[in-house]
Design a protein around this motif. Structure first.
Motif, PDB file in Angstrom:
ATOM      1  N   THR A   1     -18.773 -11.599  24.762  1.00 20.25           N
ATOM      2  CA  THR A   1     -18.593 -12.963  25.272  1.00 20.25           C
ATOM      3  C   THR A   1     -19.818 -13.814  24.997  1.00 20.25           C
ATOM      4  N   LEU A   2     -20.995 -13.271  25.258  1.00 21.21           N
ATOM      5  CA  LEU A   2     -22.224 -14.019  25.024  1.00 21.21           C
ATOM      6  C   LEU A   2     -22.425 -14.307  23.537  1.00 21.21           C
TER       7      LEU A   2
ATOM      8  N   PHE B   1     -20.075 -14.539  21.326  1.00 19.86           N
ATOM      9  CA  PHE B   1     -19.059 -15.518  20.952  1.00 19.86           C
ATOM     10  C   PHE B   1     -19.512 -16.933  21.309  1.00 19.86           C
ATOM     11  N   LEU B   2     -20.251 -17.053  22.416  1.00 26.72           N
ATOM     12  CA  LEU B   2     -20.756 -18.354  22.844  1.00 26.72           C
ATOM     13  C   LEU B   2     -22.016 -18.769  22.088  1.00 26.72           C
ATOM     14  N   GLY B   3     -22.536 -17.872  21.259  1.00 30.19           N
ATOM     15  CA  GLY B   3     -23.727 -18.193  20.486  1.00 30.19           C
ATOM     16  C   GLY B   3     -25.027 -17.759  21.116  1.00 30.19           C
ATOM     17  N   VAL B   4     -24.977 -17.104  22.289  1.00 30.40           N
ATOM     18  CA  VAL B   4     -26.182 -16.620  22.957  1.00 30.40           C
ATOM     19  C   VAL B   4     -26.265 -15.113  22.733  1.00 30.40           C
ATOM     20  N   GLY B   5     -26.269 -14.696  21.506  1.00 38.72           N
ATOM     21  CA  GLY B   5     -26.266 -13.273  21.201  1.00 38.72           C
ATOM     22  C   GLY B   5     -26.999 -13.008  19.910  1.00 38.72           C
ATOM     23  N   VAL B   6     -26.618 -11.920  19.263  1.00 41.88           N
ATOM     24  CA  VAL B   6     -27.290 -11.560  18.014  1.00 41.88           C
ATOM     25  C   VAL B   6     -26.941 -12.567  16.930  1.00 41.88           C
ATOM     26  N   PRO B   7     -27.839 -12.788  15.973  1.00 48.05           N
ATOM     27  CA  PRO B   7     -27.602 -13.803  14.947  1.00 48.05           C
ATOM     28  C   PRO B   7     -26.539 -13.376  13.951  1.00 48.05           C
ATOM     29  N   ALA B   8     -26.059 -14.353  13.179  1.00 46.57           N
ATOM     30  CA  ALA B   8     -25.016 -14.078  12.191  1.00 46.57           C
ATOM     31  C   ALA B   8     -25.506 -13.196  11.054  1.00 46.57           C
ATOM     32  N   THR B   9     -26.824 -13.076  10.887  1.00 48.89           N
ATOM     33  CA  THR B   9     -27.359 -12.226   9.820  1.00 48.89           C
ATOM     34  C   THR B   9     -27.208 -10.744  10.136  1.00 48.89           C
TER      35      THR B   9
END
Length: 304
Positions: free
Chosen positions: A240-241, A243-251
Motif C-alpha cells: 500500500t505504501l 503504491f502511494l509512492g512512499v516506498g521503494v523506488p522504481a529502480t
C-alpha cells in the motif's frame, strides 16, 4: 539431544495436526515456491530487469506469450520500459518479503520485551507502557510512513532512494509492536502467579532470569501465531505504501511499486503489468494467513 528434540517435535500432536491440514500443507508448498523464487531470483530470473543496459524499448509493453503479439522470451510480457514482468516479479517479491519479515522481527523484539516487563513488573511501569501502546494505536502505519518520509526528505534530500526500505521497516515496526506487547503482557500476568515462578523467586532467582528462562517460553505460543499473521499484514502495508509512492523506488521496485507502475498503463489496455504483481501479492498474503490459521488451530488443544 537436538535430534531427539526435533523427533519429539515432529511426532507431537501439533505437528500431526498441521500435517493433516490440507490447507496448511498447500499454503506451505505455495509459500515455499515463492520463497525459492524470490531468494534465487539472481539465478533463475530470465533477465535482470533493473539493469538499464539490458533494456530494449522495442520490447516495451509486449503482452504475455500466449496472446497475439507476445513473445516466448517474455512469458508474462513486458512493462512500459521493456522490462520482463516475470523477472521483475521475482525481484520485487524478494523486496516485499524482506520488508515484511524484517519489520515483523523488529516489532516482535520490541513488543515481546516491553510486554514481558509490563506484565512481570506491573505497577507504574505497566501503566506507562500500556499508555504508550494506546498512543501508538492511534497512528496508522500509513500516516507514520508519510511522516517519516517527509522528515527524511527534509533532513536528507538526496537519500530517499537509499533509505526507502529503512523508512518502510521503521514505519511498520513503530505501530506493529503494540499487539505483541499487549498479548505478552496478558500471558505474563497469568504466568507470574503460577507456582514455578513463585518458587524461582523464593530461591533467589533474578527477575530478568525468570522472565527470560521461565516466563518467555510459556508465552511464545500465541506470539508466534500472531507473528505469522502479521507477516502477511506487513507485506500488504508495504504494498500500500509503495503504491502511494512512499516506498521503494522504481529502480528496484517491490510488488506494490510494480502494481503502481502497471496501474498507470491499465487504461491503455496493458492489464498484465498490474495483474501479475497483484496476483502474486494476493497469493503471498493468503498463503501466509492460511499458515497462521493452521498454526493457531494446531496450538489450541480445544480444537484438536
Amino acid at each position: 539431544m537436538r535430534a531427539a528434540t526435533l523427533r519429539s517435535a515432529w511426532q507431537s500432536d501439533a505437528a500431526h495436526a498441521l500435517r493433516a491440514s490440507p490447507a496448511f500443507v498447500l499454503a506451505a508448498l505455495v509459500l515455499l515456491v515463492l520463497l525459492l523464487a524470490a531468494s534465487t531470483a539472481d539465478l533463475l530470473a530470465p533477465y535482470h530487469p533493473f539493469e538499464l543496459a539490458t533494456l530494449d524499448l522495442l520490447d516495451a509493453r509486449l503482452p504475455p506469450a500466449w496472446l497475439d503479439g507476445g513473445s516466448r522470451a517474455h512469458w508474462f510480457g513486458t512493462d512500459g520500459q521493456g522490462r520482463d514482468v516475470l523477472s521483475a516479479l521475482m525481484f520485487g517479491l524478494r523486496i516485499s518479503l524482506f520488508v515484511g519479515l524484517v519489520s515483523v522481527a523488529v516489532s516482535l523484539l520490541i513488543g515481546v520485551t516491553l510486554g514481558l516487563v509490563a506484565g512481570y513488573v506491573g505497577g507504574w511501569v505497566d501503566a506507562v507502557i500500556m499508555r504508550v501502546c494506546d498512543v501508538m494505536l492511534s497512528f496508522p502505519p500509513i500516516l507514520v510512513a508519510l511522516l517519516i518520509d517527509g522528515v527524511g526528505r527534509v533532513l536528507i534530500p538526496d537519500g530517499h532512494d537509499t533509505l526507502a526500505v529503512a523508512v518502510l521497516v521503521l514505519a511498520i515496526s513503530l505501530t506493529g509492536w503494540v499487539q505483541y506487547a499487549r498479548t505478552v503482557r496478558g500471558s505474563t500476568m497469568v504466568e507470574r502467579q503460577k507456582d514455578y515462578v513463585q518458587s524461582a523467586r523464593l530461591i533467589g532467582v533474578s527477575g530478568l532470569r525468570i522472565m527470560r528462562r521461565h516466563v518467555l517460553p510459556n508465552v511464545m505460543g500465541p506470539v508466534m501465531v500472531l507473528a505469522t499473521l502479521q507477516v502477511g499484514t506487513a507485506i500488504l502495508i508495504e504494498a500500500t505504501l509503495s503504491f502511494l509512492g512512499v516506498g521503494v523506488p522504481a529502480t528496484s521496485p517491490s510488488l506494490g511499486t510494480l502494481i503502481r507502475i502497471g496501474n498507470e498503463l491499465m487504461l491503455s489496455g496493458d492489464w498484465w503489468i498490474a495483474l501479475f504483481p497483484g496476483a502474486v501479492l494476493v497469493l503471498t498474503a493468503v498463503s501466509i494467513n492460511l499458515l497462521g490459521d493452521g498454526l493457531r488451530d494446531a496450538l489450541n488443544p480445544r480444537l484438536r
